[in-house]
Design a protein around this motif. Structure first.
Motif, PDB file in Angstrom:
ATOM      1  N   HIS A 149       0.802  -1.224   0.000  1.00  0.00           N
ATOM      2  CA  HIS A 149       0.000   0.000   0.000  1.00  0.00           C
ATOM      3  C   HIS A 149       0.829   1.265   0.000  1.00  0.00           C
ATOM      4  N   LEU A 150       1.807   1.310  -0.893  1.00  0.00           N
ATOM      5  CA  LEU A 150       2.517   2.575  -1.092  1.00  0.00           C
ATOM      6  C   LEU A 150       1.709   3.388  -2.096  1.00  0.00           C
ATOM      7  N   LEU A 151       1.887   4.714  -2.047  1.00  0.00           N
ATOM      8  CA  LEU A 151       1.176   5.547  -3.019  1.00  0.00           C
ATOM      9  C   LEU A 151       1.975   5.552  -4.323  1.00  0.00           C
ATOM     10  N   ASP A 152       1.335   5.037  -5.375  1.00  0.00           N
ATOM     11  CA  ASP A 152       2.048   4.777  -6.625  1.00  0.00           C
ATOM     12  C   ASP A 152       2.649   6.028  -7.249  1.00  0.00           C
ATOM     13  N   GLU A 153       1.965   7.158  -7.049  1.00  0.00           N
ATOM     14  CA  GLU A 153       2.420   8.341  -7.780  1.00  0.00           C
ATOM     15  C   GLU A 153       3.420   9.179  -6.974  1.00  0.00           C
ATOM     16  N   LEU A 154       3.810   8.644  -5.792  1.00  0.00           N
ATOM     17  CA  LEU A 154       4.800   9.352  -4.988  1.00  0.00           C
ATOM     18  C   LEU A 154       6.107   8.563  -4.956  1.00  0.00           C
ATOM     19  N   MET A 191       4.961  11.367   3.917  1.00  0.00           N
ATOM     20  CA  MET A 191       3.515  11.583   4.008  1.00  0.00           C
ATOM     21  C   MET A 191       2.968  11.563   5.446  1.00  0.00           C
TER      22      MET A 191
END
Lengths: 804, 220
Positions: free
Chosen positions: B94-99, B107
């Motif tokens: 669950h990492l943020l893909d666009e970061l 974050m």
């Protein structure tokens, strides 16, 4: 195959109920409105297109070089048409035509009809067929007339066996008998020359006295050129003719310092094709054919269709993500690109077809209120011509091809494996974002247009016109009695009423009365070796008192002075034109030896449309010239009672004539009917535009939220608050609206500024209009998106993260 | 004592029947423990973890976390509590893909209102500690699964939580990567962080100091 496609299409539409509904509702309302608007626009554009000779028939106009600049006149002197016909080559037929109301009397029945005094050749040029009688020459003799079916029914109750009957026409002050020689088909609603009765031109009340007068102009001239003669050739042919017949007038123009046109001419005849007549304006010295109004309406219709189509494309692309597995599966089972494309396209066509049918039904239901609201006589018949239908079908085909085909193409192109994995790379949603920006650009332009239009209308309505418009009733004098007598009778009848303050009369109305007539009369003369042009108005006693006009110098006409029929009252603009330090010293000698002297100056007031600058005006008092309107000023209290008292008095004085009295503020309002219609159309366009854009935005925000569920969950789990997540999601959309605002403002500013140039006094184009429009759009978008995003942001992250 | 669960019940109603997801759970966790929760699919492991993490609610019972009774707290306080003390590690990272890696780590600090300079220092620290300085500008998609989970753990640790909750942290990794991650957990535990993990693997469970077995929502 097809059956399977349809089944799948149906199930998909049912599955995505919200989107299907949003699409169908949006498309239906858009199509309904677009159909109605297109109908109005096509009707406007169809004006005067029914004339068989429209390719070779023209209205004549004269361009004059005057000391005040170029002026264009469509009014002509009586001897012009016959002289042109014999002296200038290339003319097949030429006809004079003058419009005026006439009182028709038949067996005690009185009826005011819209009359057209014409030469018989009028019917060779224009296409107004008869039902009974000779179509080519419906008025064969000087004492014959032709009436329309509608007029016949009004007068006789039937249009059968009317030909041959004798009716009496009251032309100016005399009654003359006429024989009905033919019955004309009703004049089409889209004819700019409109009449109920046709009378031979020789019977025009000003005909005999002006038969050789080249300086009194009051009627239009239409002509048809011979085959192969171009308007340019004709204009060339008239040069010598003009120089001969207008010699005196040209000389005085040269004397006063007029500048010749590019060809060195002072007067030049031109031709306006009759198909363009309805759209021509001559105000600024050049003939301008302007079809902006119908094209604007058509434009709004197209823009609305564009907005819903953009919604459709956006929703379809976004939704397709959910169907990737299906596509992948179909591909592994051997479906080829084309089959997939057809399948998706079929779904689009299904939605579009449903919406168009529903749109037609809705349009049909709305037709009646629409027609009264927009004051159009347009009917479905204007739209259901084969050419229009084919065009419509083609447009719909193209829209479905793009709106349905693009997402279909995008999906059918996908590789099998990618599709099965369920990942759709849409290239950062650039298309979606640009469509949203475009939608909101349009919406913001329309909203600022709405605001400015209403601002201008309010501005005109509240402008101090220089006279009292709230307390004065004007009554068209449409009866049989002598006008001065009617005004006098009104005075006597209303004398005892304490709420009636004053009664007067004039030969022109202020604003547009319920008789729907607008006219102007102008005259020119030489003063101290200089040509002067002024508007002329004949008034009765108490005119200034009744209208609360302000006197700047001197006095108004008064019963105490016997010589006032040789007196003049002028307005400030006229005084300025005369250029005298003391305007009261002005004496004007006339051709017939009499001398008029100025006795008073009134403050400038808007005696013409509010949109125009105030021109020079001269008031006359001459009992030989008829009055056409009575004015009654009433006290501010008991307005309803006073109005009824006036109506009652009128009924006593002119029992046969219809009472058409109305307050001047209503009359003024009536003169900006066009602006009001335009405002209504633009307003409804902008409301619908923003509404549809929001439906789209709402659907997209729903999908975006769905796509970002995982991200929202993660952010919340690592500590984001509801508001920060909601803001994050909303921000992206508001950014798009912001970009739209930046694009829309200069465009809206440019066009609105151009439009406002038509008005002599206009509302200031303040930035607040645009800021207001922008803020409104942002606010609406915020509410639309916000409801979705806040809901998503407050959802429990466990639910969104559990999907693994 | 870090936390205490007393007679926790959780159920859903389905077709007129009450189906228990958690049944009479009693659990005490001391600071510094390393607990493994085991059990077959559907036995309620993840549900229990979510309840402990305050992401999910329960229907009956008492839950005390650091002497605060969670079951009486309002949603807002509850989220402040877990923001402060709990870090989560997920099976699918669950990492943020666009970061980028750096931004992903930053974050949670942004949400806790740390100042820019402080955030930078803490992120740099964490990158250093996990040896991923060289990867700080890469996006999650450019990393291997093991590396992604490393970033996930780093993110969970960055705000110095007392408790790490890990839901099958090695489930998506190959055995070597899994071993590395488990070694890391062991090391963190030795440094004083309390860890509760859900796992299927006996081997991974052995890393813990205590094993809790669940079956049909019951502790056995």
């Amino acid at each position: 195959m097809i059956k399977n496609y349809l089944k799948i299409a149906w199930r998909n539409l049912v599955k995505n109920k919200v989107f299907t509904l949003a699409n169908i509702v949006g498309l239906t309302s858009a199509f309904a409105v677009a159909i109605l608007l297109a109908m109005t626009a096509l009707f406007e554009l169809s004006y005067d297109q029914f004339h068989e000779n429209k390719g070779s028939a023209y209205q004549l106009y004269l361009s004059n070089q005057t000391p005040r600049g170029t002026e264009i006149g469509t009014s002509n002197p009586v001897p012009l048409a016959p002289a042109l016909g014999t002296e200038v080559s290339g003319i097949k037929s030429i006809a004079r035509s003058s419009s005026e109301d006439v009182l028709v009397i038949y067996n005690n029945k009185e009826l005011n009809l819209d009359a057209e005094y014409v030469d018989p050749s009028f019917f060779e040029i224009f296409t107004y067929p008869t039902i009974t009688g000779d179509s080519n020459n419906p008025i064969p003799e000087k004492n014959t007339v032709s009436i329309t079916v509608e007029a016949a029914q009004k007068m006789f109750g039937t249009s059968e066996n009317v030909v041959g009957k004798t009716i009496s026409l009251k032309i100016r002050r005399e009654e003359h008998p006429f024989i009905i020689a033919s019955i004309l088909k009703n004049i089409p609603a889209n004819s700019s020359v409109d009449f109920e009765i046709v009378i031979p031109f020789e019977n025009h009340p000003d005909y005999l006295s002006n038969i050789d007068a080249w300086d009194n102009m009051f009627h239009a001239v239409y002509l048809q050129l011979e085959n192969g003669v171009t308007p340019e050739q004709f204009e060339e042919n008239t040069i010598a003719f003009t120089e001969l017949h207008y010699e005196g007038s040209i000389e005085s123009d040269i004397r006063d310092g007029a500048v010749p046109d590019a060809n060195g001419k002072y007067k030049q005849f031109h031709l306006m094709p009759i198909g363009n007549m309805h759209f021509a304006s001559y105000r600024s010295g050049v003939a301008v054919v302007n079809r902006i109004f119908p094209y604007l309406i058509l434009g709004i219709a197209l823009v609305i269709i564009f907005i819903v189509s953009a919604n459709f494309i956006n929703m379809n692309i976004a939704l397709s993500e959910n169907r990737l597995k299906e596509i992948g599966m179909r591909k592994t089972l051997g479906a080829i690109k084309r089959q997939l494309f057809i399948q998706f396209w079929l779904e689009s066509i299904f939605v579009f077809a449903t919406s168009i049918i529903a749109g037609l039904v809705v349009a049909n239901l709305l037709l009646k209120p629409f027609k009264t609201l927009f004051r159009t006589k347009a009917t479905f018949a204007d739209v259901t011509q084969p050419s229009v239908l084919i065009l419509f079908a083609m447009i719909v085909f193209c829209i479905t091809l793009v709106a349905g085909g693009y997402p279909a193409l995008l999906m059918s192109k996908l590789s099998t494996l990618k599709a099965l994995k369920g990942k759709l790379d849409l290239g950062k949603n650039r298309l979606r974002n640009s469509l949203i920006v475009l939608q909101f650009t349009i919406a913001i332009i329309l909203i600022s247009g709405t605001l400015v239009l209403h601002g201008q209308i309010e501005f005109m309505r509240n402008k101090d016109l220089g006279y009292n418009k709230d307390q004065v009733v004007s009554i068209p004098l449409n009866g049989k009695k002598d006008s001065y007598r009617v005004v006098e009778l009104l005075r006597n009848e209303l004398k005892g009423n304490p709420d009636i303050l004053s009664v007067s009369g004039a030969d022109n109305n202020l604003g547009m009365g319920r008789d729907g007539s607008l006219s102007s009369s102008a005259m020119g003369f030489d003063y101290k070796g200089k040509g002067v042009v002024t508007n002329a108005l004949t008034v009765d006693y108490d005119y200034a008192k009744t209208l609360d006009l302000e006197l700047v110098a001197g006095r108004m006409f008064s019963r105490d002075f016997a010589t006032d029929s040789l007196g003049l009252v002028i307005n400030e603009a006229m005084a300025k034109q005369l250029g005298e330090e003391d305007p009261l010293s002005v004496k004007i000698p006339m051709d017939d030896g009499t001398t008029f002297s100025v006795i008073g100056v009134v403050k400038d007031y808007n005696f013409q449309e509010v949109s125009r600058a105030i021109q020079p005006l001269t008031l006359f008092m001459n009992n030989d010239w008829d009055l056409y309107y009575a004015y009654v000023k009433i006290a501010p209290s008991n307005i309803t009672n006073s109005f009824e008292a006036i109506e009652k008095a009128w009924g006593k004085i002119e029992p046969q004539a219809e009472f058409l009295g109305s307050f001047l503020d209503e009359n003024v309002d009536r003169t900006f009917r066009r602006e009001k219609t335009m405002a209504t159309i633009v307003t409804s366009g902008s409301v619908l535009g923003i509404l549809l854009s929001c439906i789209g935005l709402f659907a997209i925000s729903m999908l975006v939220v769905a796509q970002r569920t995982k991200e929202i969950g993660v952010r919340k789990v690592i500590g984001a608050s509801v508001s920060s997540v909601a803001l994050l999601l909303t921000k992206d959309f508001l950014k798009l609206v912001g970009i739209a605002f930046v694009i829309a403002t200069p465009i809206a500013w440019y066009f609105l500024n151009e439009w406002l140039q038509n008005y002599a006094s206009r509302v200031a184009l303040s930035p607040l209009f645009f800021l207001g429009a922008g803020l409104l759009a942002v606010f609406i978008a915020f509410v639309t998106v916000g409801t979705r995003t806040i809901k998503a942001a407050s959802a429990n992250p466990v639910k969104s993260l559990r999907t693994e | 004592m870090l936390l205490q669960l007393n007679n926790i019940f959780k159920w859903v109603n389905s077709g007129g029947q009450r189906i228990f997801l958690l049944k009479d759970i009693n659990l005490e966790v001391e600071e510094g423990e390393f607990i493994s929760i085991m059990g077959p699919s559907g036995s309620g492991k993840s549900t229990l973890l979510n309840v402990i993490g305050m992401l999910d609610s329960f229907d009956e019972g008492q839950y005390n976390f650091l002497d605060e009774s969670v079951h009486t707290l309002k949603e807002k306080h509850r989220s402040n509590l877990y923001k402060e003390y709990i870090g989560f590690v997920f099976q699918s990272y669950h990492l943020l893909d666009e970061l980028t890696v750096k931004e992903n780590l930053e974050m949670p600090l942004i949400y806790k209102n740390f100042k820019g300079a402080e955030r930078k220092a803490m992120v740099a620290d964490m990158l250093d500690r996990f040896n991923i300085v060289g990867k700080k500008d890469l996006f999650p998609a450019q990393l291997s699964g093991g590396q992604q989970q490393l970033v996930g753990i780093a993110r969970a640790l960055i705000s110095n939580p007392k408790l790490i909750l890990a839901d099958e942290p090695t489930g998506n990794l190959n055995s070597k990567q899994g071993e590395e991650i488990m070694d890391l957990f062991k090391q963190l535990n030795e440094e004083g962080v309390t860890i509760i993990q859900v796992t299927h693997s006996e081997k991974n469970a052995e890393y813990g100091s205590r094993i809790i077995n669940l079956l049909d929502g019951r502790m056995i």
